[in-house]
Motif scaffolding. Structure first.
Motif, short mmCIF file in Angstrom:
data_model
loop_
_atom_site.label_atom_id
_atom_site.label_comp_id
_atom_site.label_asym_id
_atom_site.label_seq_id
_atom_site.Cartn_x
_atom_site.Cartn_y
_atom_site.Cartn_z
N TYR A 238 0.88 -1.17 0.00
CA TYR A 238 0.00 0.00 0.00
C TYR A 238 0.92 1.22 0.00
N GLU A 239 0.66 2.17 -0.91
CA GLU A 239 1.63 3.26 -1.11
C GLU A 239 1.08 4.63 -0.67
N GLY A 240 0.23 4.65 0.32
CA GLY A 240 -0.13 5.93 0.95
C GLY A 240 -1.41 6.60 0.46
N LYS B 88 -4.26 8.37 2.81
CA LYS B 88 -3.92 9.60 3.55
C LYS B 88 -3.99 10.81 2.64
N LEU B 89 -4.27 11.93 3.22
CA LEU B 89 -4.26 13.18 2.45
C LEU B 89 -2.88 13.80 2.57
N TRP B 90 -2.18 13.96 1.47
CA TRP B 90 -0.82 14.52 1.47
C TRP B 90 -0.92 15.97 1.04
N CYS C 285 0.70 18.27 -0.58
CA CYS C 285 0.96 18.87 -1.90
C CYS C 285 -0.26 18.81 -2.80
N SER C 286 -1.21 17.91 -2.47
CA SER C 286 -2.39 17.84 -3.34
C SER C 286 -3.20 19.15 -3.24
N TYR C 287 -3.11 19.83 -2.10
CA TYR C 287 -3.77 21.15 -2.00
C TYR C 287 -3.19 22.12 -3.03
N LEU D 133 -1.95 10.82 -11.69
CA LEU D 133 -1.08 9.68 -11.45
C LEU D 133 -0.89 9.51 -9.95
N GLY D 134 -1.21 8.33 -9.41
CA GLY D 134 -1.07 8.11 -7.96
C GLY D 134 -2.02 9.02 -7.21
N CYS D 135 -3.32 8.89 -7.53
CA CYS D 135 -4.28 9.93 -7.09
C CYS D 135 -4.60 9.89 -5.60
N GLY D 136 -4.65 8.71 -4.96
CA GLY D 136 -5.03 8.66 -3.54
C GLY D 136 -6.36 9.37 -3.31
N THR D 137 -6.35 10.38 -2.45
CA THR D 137 -7.60 11.09 -2.15
C THR D 137 -8.11 11.91 -3.34
N SER E 281 -5.59 7.16 -11.36
CA SER E 281 -4.88 5.90 -11.19
C SER E 281 -4.30 5.81 -9.79
N ASP E 282 -4.32 4.60 -9.26
CA ASP E 282 -3.72 4.37 -7.94
C ASP E 282 -3.20 2.94 -7.89
N PHE E 283 -2.21 2.73 -7.04
CA PHE E 283 -1.66 1.39 -6.82
C PHE E 283 -2.77 0.43 -6.37
N ASN E 284 -3.59 0.89 -5.41
CA ASN E 284 -4.57 0.01 -4.78
C ASN E 284 -6.00 0.25 -5.27
N THR F 82 0.29 15.07 -10.73
CA THR F 82 0.66 14.06 -9.75
C THR F 82 1.21 14.73 -8.50
N SER F 83 0.74 14.27 -7.35
CA SER F 83 1.15 14.90 -6.09
C SER F 83 1.77 13.86 -5.17
N GLU F 84 2.93 14.18 -4.64
CA GLU F 84 3.63 13.35 -3.65
C GLU F 84 3.83 11.91 -4.13
N ILE G 186 6.88 11.29 -5.94
CA ILE G 186 8.34 11.14 -6.19
C ILE G 186 9.07 11.10 -4.85
N TYR G 187 8.44 10.39 -3.88
CA TYR G 187 8.93 10.44 -2.50
C TYR G 187 10.04 9.44 -2.21
N SER G 188 10.38 8.58 -3.17
CA SER G 188 11.42 7.59 -2.85
C SER G 188 12.34 7.40 -4.05
C1 SAM Z 1 2.11 9.46 -0.95
S1 SAM Z 1 0.73 8.94 -1.84
C2 SAM Z 1 0.11 10.45 -2.51
C3 SAM Z 1 -1.37 10.38 -2.77
C4 SAM Z 1 -2.01 11.64 -3.36
N1 SAM Z 1 -1.49 11.93 -4.66
C5 SAM Z 1 -1.84 12.82 -2.43
O1 SAM Z 1 -0.97 13.68 -2.70
O2 SAM Z 1 -2.55 12.93 -1.43
C6 SAM Z 1 1.51 8.18 -3.27
C7 SAM Z 1 0.55 7.70 -4.33
O3 SAM Z 1 1.26 7.11 -5.43
C8 SAM Z 1 0.77 5.81 -5.71
N2 SAM Z 1 1.91 4.92 -6.00
C9 SAM Z 1 3.09 4.86 -5.35
N3 SAM Z 1 3.90 3.93 -5.87
C10 SAM Z 1 3.21 3.37 -6.89
C11 SAM Z 1 3.51 2.35 -7.83
N4 SAM Z 1 4.67 1.69 -7.81
N5 SAM Z 1 2.59 2.04 -8.75
C12 SAM Z 1 1.41 2.70 -8.78
N6 SAM Z 1 1.05 3.68 -7.92
C13 SAM Z 1 1.95 4.01 -6.98
C14 SAM Z 1 0.07 5.36 -4.45
O4 SAM Z 1 -0.98 4.46 -4.64
C15 SAM Z 1 -0.41 6.65 -3.81
O5 SAM Z 1 -1.69 7.00 -4.17
#
Ligand code: SAM
Length: 351
Positions: free
Chosen positions: A115-117, A120-122, A124-126, A150-154, A180-183, A269-271, A273-275
């Motif tokens: 699960y990649e976050g 949670k509300l991060w 930078c999305s604001y 990309l990686g939309c989460g909330t 799009s989201d991982f989960n 895309t927000s948050e 590129i965290y790793s």
């Molecule tokens: C830290 S969260 C940020 C969520 C949202 N964008 C925000 O700013 O509140 C990272 C997002 O990237 C997606 N993500 C991270 N690594 C991923 C991967 N390898 N494949 C697909 N999605 C990924 C996660 O599912 C998650 O929604």
């Protein structure tokens, strides 16, 4: 030289960039992050109707937030999601996600490769919500047709953009909105509910009362996803001729194969590129999706540094400046917001 914020690619000549990375060779490019990515969840499209059916008659409670730019946004409360999954407990397929939701707040931040976050509300999305307003006012995405988060989460930026598109009397050029989201469970329990809340908040109380159950009293921070409300949402998408597509799964070659035919030209895309793992792959995906497009806009919102995990705006910008085509202009537009400094990288065709 260390990179300053607020610069543009035009401000920096190649010989000023003395970081210890060189131009990648063709072979290195071919073995790109996209191809090398381990596909933990095979990416696929998810049917919006199936998601909406699974949410039918769910009562949701939401919080209201105001962005730094003064825009009110809405997010389903986490305890409310927990309540829904407790009721659905016998669904064995999503146990790993259920455990995360019921676990500690650290687990809700991230559980690598599971699960990649997204719940949670991060913050930078604001900033992207504010950027969507700015760019819609300046007409910058007037001619763009396919939007992707990309990686939309909330999915707050999508919530704001889509509710604007659905409530506006003007015809929009954007006819496809992709999240799009991982989960899958993030899309089902958070992204789509938030999109519906945000759209429902644009309805007048009279309109809302026609699709809510008159026999069930609701507080101002509650909504019941009645079949009538969900149908109205789908009808509104049809009236506006907007297709809402959902993709879940891992970033990688298959993800790109799914997305390239959709031709996204407006990507937020927000948050993400965290790793050290996620940064190069997000960069590669953006470059691939935007390749050879005459018009596009991509905004990458992130913190200056992610302590302990490796990603950063600085590193993203460095890699982007090496890899981008000469036809692409890049700059930072966020002006170092907040204490944990945040910024937005903008990618657009060079003028
Ligand atoms: C830290 S969260 C940020 C969520 C949202 N964008 C925000 O700013 O509140 C990272 C997002 O990237 C997606 N993500 C991270 N690594 C991923 C991967 N390898 N494949 C697909 N999605 C990924 C996660 O599912 C998650 O929604």
């Amino acid at each position: 030289m260390s990179f300053a914020f607020g610069f543009t690619s035009d401000d920096i000549s190649d010989d000023e960039v003395d970081i210890d990375q060189r131009q990648p060779t063709k072979t290195e490019n071919e073995a790109s992050a996209i191809l090398a990515a381990v596909e933990l969840i095979t990416p696929s499209f998810v049917d919006l109707s199936d998601i909406l059916s699974s949410l039918r008659n769910i009562r949701i409670t939401f919080d209201e937030y105001v962005t730094p730019g003064g825009i009110t946004v809405y997010r389903r409360q986490v305890y409310d999601i927990k309540h829904q999954i407790m009721v659905e407990e016998d669904d064995v397929s999503s146990n790993a996600i259920h455990d995360i939701l019921m676990g500690t707040s650290d687990e809700l931040d991230l559980k690598k490769n599971v699960y990649e976050g997204g719940f949670k509300l991060w913050e930078c999305s604001y900033d992207l919500v504010d950027a969507v307003l700015r760019y819609s006012e300046s007409g910058e995405f007037n001619s763009l047709k396919c939007y992707l988060e990309l990686g939309c989460g909330t999915s707050l930026p999508t919530c704001y953009l889509l509710s604007k598109l659905l409530s506006s009397s003007a015809e929009s050029s954007i006819k496809k909105v992709i999240i799009s989201d991982f989960n899958l469970e993030v899309l089902r329990l958070v992204s789509i509910p938030n999109i519906i809340i945000s759209w429902a908040m644009t309805l007048s109380p009279e309109e809302l009362s026609t699709v809510e159950d008159k026999n069930i009293p609701l507080n101002n921070d509650e909504l019941i996803l009645t079949p009538a409300l969900l149908s109205k949402f789908q009808e509104q998408l049809e009236i506006k001729n907007i297709e809402l597509l959902l993709v879940h799964g891992s970033w990688g070659a298959k993800f790109c194969d799914l997305l390239i035919p959709q031709q996204p030209d407006f990507i937020l895309t927000s948050e993400t590129i965290y790793s050290l793992e996620s940064l190069p792959i997000v960069l590669e995906i953006l470059l691939l999706l935007l390749e050879n497009k005459p018009a596009y806009l991509a905004l990458v919102a992130a913190k200056e540094y992610y302590f302990g995990v490796g990603g950063s705006i600085v590193e993203f910008m460095q890699k982007l400046l090496y890899k981008k085509p000469s036809s692409m202009a890049v700059d930072t537009i966020g002006n170092n917001l907040g204490q944990l400094k945040r910024d937005i990288v903008r990618m657009a065709p060079a003028k």
